[in-house]
Design an enzyme around this catalytic site. Sequence first.
Site, PDB file in Angstrom:
ATOM      1  N   GLU A  41      18.394  29.585 -20.755  1.00 39.25           N
ATOM      2  CA  GLU A  41      17.540  29.774 -21.925  1.00 39.25           C
ATOM      3  C   GLU A  41      16.119  29.908 -21.388  1.00 39.25           C
ATOM      4  O   GLU A  41      15.511  28.933 -20.960  1.00 39.25           O
ATOM      5  CB  GLU A  41      17.640  28.592 -22.889  1.00 39.25           C
ATOM      6  CG  GLU A  41      16.728  28.726 -24.102  1.00 39.25           C
ATOM      7  CD  GLU A  41      16.646  27.481 -24.952  1.00 39.25           C
ATOM      8  OE1 GLU A  41      15.546  27.166 -25.446  1.00 39.25           O
ATOM      9  OE2 GLU A  41      17.686  26.805 -25.120  1.00 39.25           O
ATOM     10  N   ARG A  45       7.409  30.284 -23.470  1.00 37.04           N
ATOM     11  CA  ARG A  45       6.202  29.493 -23.250  1.00 37.04           C
ATOM     12  C   ARG A  45       5.338  30.105 -22.150  1.00 37.04           C
ATOM     13  O   ARG A  45       4.235  29.626 -21.882  1.00 37.04           O
ATOM     14  CB  ARG A  45       6.577  28.047 -22.865  1.00 37.04           C
ATOM     15  CG  ARG A  45       7.234  27.282 -24.001  1.00 37.04           C
ATOM     16  CD  ARG A  45       7.157  25.777 -23.792  1.00 37.04           C
ATOM     17  NE  ARG A  45       7.913  25.335 -22.638  1.00 37.04           N
ATOM     18  CZ  ARG A  45       9.129  24.804 -22.703  1.00 37.04           C
ATOM     19  NH1 ARG A  45       9.726  24.663 -23.866  1.00 37.04           N
ATOM     20  NH2 ARG A  45       9.752  24.408 -21.617  1.00 37.04           N
ATOM     21  N   THR A  69      12.042  28.962 -27.436  1.00 34.32           N
ATOM     22  CA  THR A  69      10.698  28.803 -27.992  1.00 34.32           C
ATOM     23  C   THR A  69      10.220  30.102 -28.637  1.00 34.32           C
ATOM     24  O   THR A  69       9.080  30.524 -28.466  1.00 34.32           O
ATOM     25  CB  THR A  69       9.692  28.317 -26.918  1.00 34.32           C
ATOM     26  OG1 THR A  69      10.313  27.368 -26.056  1.00 34.32           O
ATOM     27  CG2 THR A  69       8.491  27.638 -27.565  1.00 34.32           C
ATOM     28  N   LYS A 129      20.109  23.805 -33.287  1.00 31.81           N
ATOM     29  CA  LYS A 129      19.523  23.023 -32.197  1.00 31.81           C
ATOM     30  C   LYS A 129      19.033  21.695 -32.780  1.00 31.81           C
ATOM     31  O   LYS A 129      18.319  21.686 -33.788  1.00 31.81           O
ATOM     32  CB  LYS A 129      18.355  23.811 -31.591  1.00 31.81           C
ATOM     33  CG  LYS A 129      17.575  23.085 -30.510  1.00 31.81           C
ATOM     34  CD  LYS A 129      16.467  24.009 -29.995  1.00 31.81           C
ATOM     35  CE  LYS A 129      15.650  23.335 -28.907  1.00 31.81           C
ATOM     36  NZ  LYS A 129      14.671  24.254 -28.311  1.00 31.81           N
TER      37      LYS A 129
END
Length: 207
Positions: A41, A45, A69, A129
């Site tokens: 994943e 960021r 993210t 999640k």
Amino acid sequence: MKTLEQQLATIRVIPVIALEDAQKAVKLAQVLIENGLPCAEVTFRTAQAAQAIANMREAYPDMLIGAGTVLTTAQVDAAITAGVDFIVSPGLNPTTVKYCQQRQIAIIPGVNNPSLVEQAMEMGLKTLKFFPAEPSGGTAMLKALSAVYPVQFMPTGGISPQNIKTYLDIKSVLACGGTWMVPNQLINDEKWDELAALVKEVATIIG
């Protein structure tokens, strides 16, 4: 062809990676695959995320790759163009969810309470999640949510070698996300043998 959920349930641990140099993506992917975790994943960021995903996808077409993210529809587009299999977001943003559904890409949004789980279910989502897992009540909260809602979870946030088994033992948990086996410093310093040892250790824990 396995569904995303089946693939996650097979792999069990998803390395969550913040890559600062896309040129290191292919070697990192090789280390993950060869040592028992054929998944990544890659989080948005860093500015290198989309290119890192594209590099991994080109080198390893069969690797399971997610974009993490993801906060905007523009990032969804960039991730899809780069070749991801699924999108992960830290929270439940209806705009992002609907856009992913329009673009026919799986999204696993972050939730940590009953209201957010119900909102996600209302949008047709069944894989969520649980984030941030430990600060949100850990396995106790996860068990409470699992007792009520027919959904599956990917806990992330505070997962470690010390507690991962307690999460994976919960029936509703497909897989856990974690960063400890892919620390930025080892990636930046290209210490691939040390990274391989950490990944192997994870594979042993879940094996």
